[in-house]
Write an enzyme that holds these catalytic residues in place. Structure first.
Site, mmCIF file in Angstrom:
data_model
loop_
_atom_site.group_PDB
_atom_site.id
_atom_site.type_symbol
_atom_site.label_atom_id
_atom_site.label_comp_id
_atom_site.label_asym_id
_atom_site.label_seq_id
_atom_site.Cartn_x
_atom_site.Cartn_y
_atom_site.Cartn_z
ATOM 1 N N ASP A 141 0.835 -1.209 0.000
ATOM 2 C CA ASP A 141 0.000 0.000 0.000
ATOM 3 C C ASP A 141 0.865 1.252 0.000
ATOM 4 O OD1 ASP A 141 -2.649 1.388 2.117
ATOM 5 O OD2 ASP A 141 -2.356 1.416 -0.058
ATOM 6 N N LYS A 144 2.768 3.401 -5.704
ATOM 7 C CA LYS A 144 2.250 2.363 -6.611
ATOM 8 C C LYS A 144 3.305 1.846 -7.571
ATOM 9 C CE LYS A 144 -0.955 3.327 -4.044
ATOM 10 N NZ LYS A 144 -0.958 2.582 -2.760
ATOM 11 N N ASP A 169 -3.251 -3.102 -2.443
ATOM 12 C CA ASP A 169 -4.313 -2.108 -2.477
ATOM 13 C C ASP A 169 -4.198 -1.272 -3.760
ATOM 14 O OD1 ASP A 169 -5.289 0.831 -0.544
ATOM 15 O OD2 ASP A 169 -6.510 -0.631 -1.623
ATOM 16 N N ASN A 170 -5.301 -0.658 -4.185
ATOM 17 C CA ASN A 170 -5.305 0.343 -5.260
ATOM 18 C C ASN A 170 -4.918 -0.166 -6.641
ATOM 19 O OD1 ASN A 170 -3.710 1.980 -2.690
ATOM 20 N ND2 ASN A 170 -5.782 2.584 -3.301
ATOM 21 N N GLU A 199 -11.525 4.036 -1.014
ATOM 22 C CA GLU A 199 -11.912 4.361 0.357
ATOM 23 C C GLU A 199 -12.776 5.624 0.429
ATOM 24 O OE1 GLU A 199 -8.817 3.630 -0.588
ATOM 25 O OE2 GLU A 199 -7.361 5.133 -0.022
#
Ligand SMILES: Cc1ncnc2c1ncn2[C@@H]1O[C@H](/C=C/CNC(=O)c2cc(-c3ccc(F)cc3)cc(O)c2O)[C@@H](O)[C@H]1O
Ligand SMILES: [Mg+2]
Length: 215
Positions: A141, A144, A169-170, A199
């Protein structure tokens, strides 16, 4: 503004959460970020998916890349059995200082090892410095564009072994296209996409779970 966003998040925890009660810390951060000020915590919706993966893996050693304010660190640590721990890497000293206080407020400091530094610098030292054999679960997380290089570094350092679970994540927003392509096309990973939302918003995002199958 005089205070930083992480400082305002910590204030919300100190105002609304009960010391030693991890769920109240999570609830306080989610409420603040949903109703007062958005922040890049994994959040409640994706957080429930994170919880289910942690419970399913029941890991002994967890690596988290990117602590930020410690929201997901608390989510993970609260589900760990005695003797298990999460090592979380954070290279911003201000964020690390806030996260330490959030983790302390939740009463989970005995299950957390917060390391201040860059993932690329620390991953090669994990075995020697922390006596880690391999990680059971890695939660990605952080920046990226670091997901893929750090995954390859973890492989090279023998910290990913048969059965290790990577949870990222993401993968949609902001997106990690090179990482996704790698884990989805590699014969050495079994990948699954958990569709969710960014989120505290209605935008699409999700978590990618990739199980290492061994060499
Ligand atoms: C190599 C290295 N080593 C150690 N710490 C490292 C590190 N690289 C970064 N860090 C640390 O980790 C956190 C950084 C997290 C980056 N996360 C995001 O950028 C992010 C962004 C969004 C987002 C989505 C839509 C938008 F419109 C705007 C933002 C949502 C998210 O969930 C994110 O995670 C931060 O605490 C940083 O200091
Ligand atoms: Mg994130």
């Amino acid at each position: 503004t005089r205070t930083s966003r992480p400082q305002r998040i910590l204030k919300a925890v100190q105002r609304k959460a009960t010391v030693g009660d991890p769920q109240s810390v999570i609830t306080a951060i989610d409420h603040f970020c949903r109703h007062r000020e958005w922040a890049m915590n994994v959040g409640d919706e994706k957080g429930s998916i994170l919880d289910s993966v942690v419970s399913e893996v029941s890991p002994v050693t967890v690596l988290e890349l990117g602590t930020y304010c410690g929201y997901s660190t608390v989510r993970i640590a609260r589900l760990l059995p005695p003797g298990a721990c999460v090592i979380t890497l954070e290279f911003n000293p201000d964020y690390a200082a806030i996260a330490r206080q959030v983790i302390k407020w939740s009463g989970l400091e005995d299950k957390v090892q917060l390391v201040e530094g860059a993932s690329g610098d620390w991953i090669p030292w994990m075995k020697e410095h922390f006596g880690v054999q391999a990680f059971d679960l890695v939660f990605l997380d952080h920046w990226k564009e670091r997901y893929l290089p750090d995954t390859k570094l973890l492989e090279e350092c023998g910290l990913i072994q048969k059965g290790t679970v990577l949870l990222a994540d993401n993968v949609i927003c902001p997106g990690t296209p090179d990482y996704l392509e790698y884990v989805r096309n590699s014969p050495r990973y079994n990948s699954h996409y958990y569709r969710s939302h960014l989120e505290y918003t209605k935008a699409e995002d999700g978590l990618e779970k990739s199980v290492f199958l061994g060499y």
